[in-house]
Design a protein around this motif. Structure first.
Motif, PDB file in Angstrom:
ATOM      1  N   ILE A  11       0.845  -1.205   0.000  1.00 48.68           N
ATOM      2  CA  ILE A  11       0.000   0.000   0.000  1.00 48.68           C
ATOM      3  C   ILE A  11       0.875   1.247   0.000  1.00 48.68           C
ATOM      4  O   ILE A  11       0.640   2.179  -0.776  1.00 48.68           O
ATOM      5  N   VAL A  23      -4.449   6.455   3.017  1.00 43.24           N
ATOM      6  CA  VAL A  23      -5.296   5.486   3.705  1.00 43.24           C
ATOM      7  C   VAL A  23      -5.942   6.219   4.876  1.00 43.24           C
ATOM      8  O   VAL A  23      -5.260   6.828   5.698  1.00 43.24           O
ATOM      9  N   ALA A  27      -9.536   2.705   4.298  1.00 40.37           N
ATOM     10  CA  ALA A  27      -9.869   2.792   2.874  1.00 40.37           C
ATOM     11  C   ALA A  27      -8.837   3.646   2.146  1.00 40.37           C
ATOM     12  O   ALA A  27      -8.219   4.535   2.732  1.00 40.37           O
ATOM     13  N   LEU A  28      -8.677   3.374   0.877  1.00 34.34           N
ATOM     14  CA  LEU A  28      -7.848   4.200   0.010  1.00 34.34           C
ATOM     15  C   LEU A  28      -8.707   5.397  -0.375  1.00 34.34           C
ATOM     16  O   LEU A  28      -9.778   5.229  -0.978  1.00 34.34           O
ATOM     17  N   THR A  71     -12.419   0.340  -0.975  1.00 35.32           N
ATOM     18  CA  THR A  71     -12.023  -0.931  -0.378  1.00 35.32           C
ATOM     19  C   THR A  71     -12.681  -2.021  -1.221  1.00 35.32           C
ATOM     20  O   THR A  71     -13.564  -1.747  -2.029  1.00 35.32           O
ATOM     21  N   ARG A  78     -11.036  -4.583   2.735  1.00 33.05           N
ATOM     22  CA  ARG A  78      -9.616  -4.216   2.822  1.00 33.05           C
ATOM     23  C   ARG A  78      -9.176  -3.678   1.467  1.00 33.05           C
ATOM     24  O   ARG A  78      -9.884  -3.809   0.469  1.00 33.05           O
ATOM     25  N   ILE A  79      -8.000  -3.105   1.421  1.00 38.42           N
ATOM     26  CA  ILE A  79      -7.460  -2.534   0.186  1.00 38.42           C
ATOM     27  C   ILE A  79      -6.776  -3.633  -0.617  1.00 38.42           C
ATOM     28  O   ILE A  79      -5.944  -4.377  -0.085  1.00 38.42           O
ATOM     29  N   ASP A  83      -8.509  -1.779  -5.843  1.00 44.06           N
ATOM     30  CA  ASP A  83      -8.646  -0.410  -5.350  1.00 44.06           C
ATOM     31  C   ASP A  83      -7.556   0.484  -5.918  1.00 44.06           C
ATOM     32  O   ASP A  83      -7.812   1.622  -6.317  1.00 44.06           O
TER      33      ASP A  83
END
Length: 102
Positions: A11, A23, A27-28, A71, A78-79, A83
């Motif tokens: 990430i 983040v 979430a992105l 997400t 989750r990422i 995403d």
């Protein structure tokens, strides 16, 4: 595209390629600002890209700002690479529509 959650290291690496993204709350996320009359055409371009990818962001609109949160539901919210890919697409469309990262 793999639905495995990304590691924190992956990430962090992806974020170096995604100016304005971070983040937040797991979430992105990114926010884009422009003139209010630019926002509808921007999202009109994002929506078919989301549909084509079968991957949709949570969207918040506040005056002249659109905020996206990504997400992957099928990966436990989750990422994932899905995403990151959608974030790249959104970033490119924002640039094409003259919006700036907020």
């Amino acid at each position: 595209m793999a639905l495995e959650p990304l590691t924190d290291q992956r990430i962090a690496s992806a974020l170096t390629e995604l100016p304005g993204w971070m983040v937040k709350g797991g979430a992105l996320t990114a926010s884009y600002k422009g003139k209010r009359d630019q926002l509808p055409s921007f999202y009109a371009a994002v929506a078919p890209a989301e549909d084509a990818a079968n991957h949709h962001a949570q969207l918040t609109i506040l005056y002249n700002t659109l905020t996206f949160a990504l997400t992957t539901h099928d990966a436990g919210d989750r990422i994932t690479e899905r995403d990151v890919s959608m974030a790249r697409t959104i970033s490119g469309l924002a640039q094409e529509h003259g919006l700036t990262a907020a």
